[in-house]
Structures are given as C-alpha cells and as structure tokens.
Design an enzyme around this catalytic site. Structure first.
Site, PDB file in Angstrom:
ATOM      1  N   ASP A   1       0.832  -1.206   0.000  1.00 14.70           N
ATOM      2  CA  ASP A   1       0.000   0.000   0.000  1.00 14.70           C
ATOM      3  C   ASP A   1       0.867   1.257   0.000  1.00 14.70           C
ATOM      4  O   ASP A   1       1.976   1.251   0.534  1.00 14.70           O
ATOM      5  CB  ASP A   1      -0.908  -0.035   1.245  1.00 14.70           C
ATOM      6  CG  ASP A   1      -2.056   0.956   1.146  1.00 14.70           C
ATOM      7  OD1 ASP A   1      -2.306   1.490   0.045  1.00 14.70           O
ATOM      8  OD2 ASP A   1      -2.705   1.202   2.176  1.00 14.70           O
TER       9      ASP A   1
ATOM     10  N   ASN B   1     -10.397  -2.639  -6.521  1.00 13.61           N
ATOM     11  CA  ASN B   1      -9.571  -1.779  -7.375  1.00 13.61           C
ATOM     12  C   ASN B   1     -10.159  -1.574  -8.777  1.00 13.61           C
ATOM     13  O   ASN B   1      -9.802  -0.613  -9.459  1.00 13.61           O
ATOM     14  CB  ASN B   1      -8.143  -2.334  -7.511  1.00 13.61           C
ATOM     15  CG  ASN B   1      -7.295  -2.167  -6.257  1.00 13.61           C
ATOM     16  OD1 ASN B   1      -6.348  -2.912  -6.031  1.00 13.61           O
ATOM     17  ND2 ASN B   1      -7.635  -1.193  -5.410  1.00 13.61           N
TER      18      ASN B   1
HETATM   19  C1  FPP Z   1      -1.719   0.288  -3.385  1.00 14.74           C
HETATM   20  O1  FPP Z   1      -1.319   1.618  -3.491  1.00 14.74           O
HETATM   21  C2  FPP Z   1      -1.236  -0.506  -4.475  1.00 14.74           C
HETATM   22  C3  FPP Z   1      -2.000  -1.050  -5.467  1.00 14.74           C
HETATM   23  C4  FPP Z   1      -3.443  -0.876  -5.541  1.00 14.74           C
HETATM   24  C5  FPP Z   1      -1.429  -1.842  -6.534  1.00 14.74           C
HETATM   25  C6  FPP Z   1      -0.174  -2.587  -6.237  1.00 14.74           C
HETATM   26  C7  FPP Z   1       0.651  -2.575  -7.452  1.00 14.74           C
HETATM   27  C8  FPP Z   1       2.005  -2.533  -7.504  1.00 14.74           C
HETATM   28  C9  FPP Z   1       2.850  -2.593  -6.304  1.00 14.74           C
HETATM   29  C10 FPP Z   1       2.730  -2.396  -8.794  1.00 14.74           C
HETATM   30  C11 FPP Z   1       2.623  -3.492  -9.747  1.00 14.74           C
HETATM   31  C12 FPP Z   1       2.611  -4.839  -9.142  1.00 14.74           C
HETATM   32  C13 FPP Z   1       3.088  -5.925  -9.749  1.00 14.74           C
HETATM   33  C14 FPP Z   1       2.977  -7.252  -9.127  1.00 14.74           C
HETATM   34  C15 FPP Z   1       3.734  -5.810 -11.043  1.00 14.74           C
HETATM   35  P1  FPP Z   1      -2.440   2.740  -3.564  1.00 14.74           P
HETATM   36  O2  FPP Z   1      -2.579   3.140  -4.976  1.00 14.74           O
HETATM   37  O3  FPP Z   1      -3.688   2.253  -2.917  1.00 14.74           O
HETATM   38  O4  FPP Z   1      -1.766   3.848  -2.709  1.00 14.74           O
HETATM   39  P2  FPP Z   1      -2.485   4.965  -1.838  1.00 14.74           P
HETATM   40  O5  FPP Z   1      -3.279   4.253  -0.785  1.00 14.74           O
HETATM   41  O6  FPP Z   1      -1.343   5.756  -1.285  1.00 14.74           O
HETATM   42  O7  FPP Z   1      -3.338   5.753  -2.788  1.00 14.74           O
END
Ligand code: FPP
Length: 230
Positions: free
Chosen positions: A10, A58
């Site tokens: 996250d 998501n």
């Molecule tokens: C949460 O950060 C992360 C995600 C929803 C996606 C996770 C994806 C990756 C780490 C990159 C690609 C992964 C792979 C396996 C290639 P957020 O967007 O919810 O962050 P925030 O809460 O700060 O907005």
C-alpha cells in the site's frame, strides 16, 4: 523463518502525491519494490510470497489507472520471466482471474506455465482478489459437491473449506506485512490469516527496502506464536 509471507503493498498513490507526480508513477516505482522484495525473499529462503497486487475493489478506480496497472502487470510478467527461471521461482495467481483483460490473462498463463516446474519459491499474485468472494466461491463449490452426492455436509471441516480456496496448495501465511501504516486487512486472505503475525510499517510501498523486509523477518523470529494456547 516464516514459510509463507503475505504482503499488502500500500502507499503507491501517496508516494506519488508527495512528489507531485501522477499516481501511475507510484505504481511504477512500486513495481521496482516488488522486484527487490521478490529477490530478497528468495535469497532469504522464504518458501512462498503472496502479494496483493489488485483487489476486486480496485476495478472501481479511474479507468486510466486500472489500465496502467494492467499494463504494468504485463510488463512485470514478461520482464521477470528470465529471473524467475534463473532463481527457480514458480509464479501462480489467486483471484477472479477470468475478470482480467484477455492479454493480461494470456501473459499470466504463459508465465505460470513456463515456471510451473520451478521449485525454489512460490510467488503468488493476488489479482482481482477479494477474501469474502473467495470464501463464497469455496462455499458454492462445496454446495455443488453436496448436491452431486460427492460430499457429506456433516463431513465438512475447516480443512475441507481450506481445500476449496484459491490457496488450497499453499500453507497459511505465517506473517502478514502491510506498508503505509493502515491498520486494516482490506479483504485480503481473511480465512488464511487467522493465526498470522501482523507487521504494519509506516513506510510507503515504493520506499520499502530489502533491509526493512529483513528486519521484519528478524522481528518475526523473535515473536512467540501461541495459536491460542498458553
Ligand atoms: C496500493 O497503493 C497498491 C495497489 C493498488 C497496486 C499494487 C501494485 C504494484 C505494487 C505495482 C505493480 C505490481 C506488480 C505485481 C507488477 P495505492 O494506490 O492504494 O496507494 P495509496 O493508498 O497511497 O493511494
């Protein structure tokens, strides 16, 4: 050493926002962290690593962000294949994989097929994954068996349910790490994490380093797990 580590990655969005960048830049940097942590877990001898890469919730994000995440995933699946082969990593996925765009599904299937015989570490990506949906899916599968006369309701145990989850061939995680400080489970492996140790770090996922991962594994080794006993 935990056999199975599960991670809620996250904070990509916040990492980008702090730098006045587009959220997608945060996900790109997050992918670099994925690479580093997969390598470190493999080096440390972790047997299974499950990463929450995309939740069912998501899908409700802006279309451009969803598309960017899917594109990143394809990039990861293709670019990491040689490394997975070299390090004997087997890639699998859990979740409603039918909901993934066909081209993502194809890259995923190909990477899973190519790495199927690798026995070094299991890298499991949770994609279009939701814990409650997974339990519902398992309940349905068991109900079908009952209707077909193949399963006796009185014979259903915790083990039976576990065997109908996407994670049927994985041990329950010993350790769950969540980055960026939020104290919640967000529908991740709700059944499987019943006895896991939780480590929440304020570090945003793109800033999460192999050193911090190692420190958490060490701290895990010092915790006493009692599984409800004394
Ligand atoms: C949460 O950060 C992360 C995600 C929803 C996606 C996770 C994806 C990756 C780490 C990159 C690609 C992964 C792979 C396996 C290639 P957020 O967007 O919810 O962050 P925030 O809460 O700060 O907005």
């Amino acid at each position: 050493m935990p056999a199975h580590v599960a991670i809620i990655m996250d904070g990509n969005g916040r990492w980008a926002k702090k730098r006045l960048l587009n959220r997608v830049r945060g996900h790109e940097q997050g992918m670099e962290t994925v690479r580093n942590i997969v390598r470190t877990a493999r080096e440390m001898g972790v047997s299974a690593l499950t990463l929450y890469a995309f939740s069912t919730e998501n899908w409700a994000r802006p279309k451009a962000e969803v598309m960017a995440l899917m594109a990143l995933l394809r990039r990861f699946l293709k670019s990491e294949r040689p490394d997975m082969m070299e390090n004997h990593i087997r890639l699998t996925a859990i979740g409603e994989l039918d909901r993934l765009p066909p081209e993502v599904r194809a890259d995923l299937d190909e990477t899973m097929a190519r790495t199927a015989a690798n026995d070094g570490m299991r890298l499991s990506l949770a994609l279009s994954y939701g814990g409650r949906a997974e339990v519902v899916h398992a309940a349905r599968a068991m109900a079908e068996k009952v209707r077909a006369g193949a399963l006796d309701p009185s014979a259903i145990t915790e083990e039976t349910l576990s065997q109908h989850l996407y994670t049927r061939d994985l041990p329950d995680p010993d350790l769950m790490i969540r980055t960026s400080g939020e104290m919640r489970l967000s529908n991740f492996l709700i059944w499987q994490l019943a006895y896991a140790e939780f480590f929440i770090t304020p570090t945003l996922w793109p800033d999460f380093t192999p050193e911090e991962f190692r420190d958490i594994i060490t701290a895990y080794g010092q915790r006493e797990r009692r599984f409800g006993k004394v």
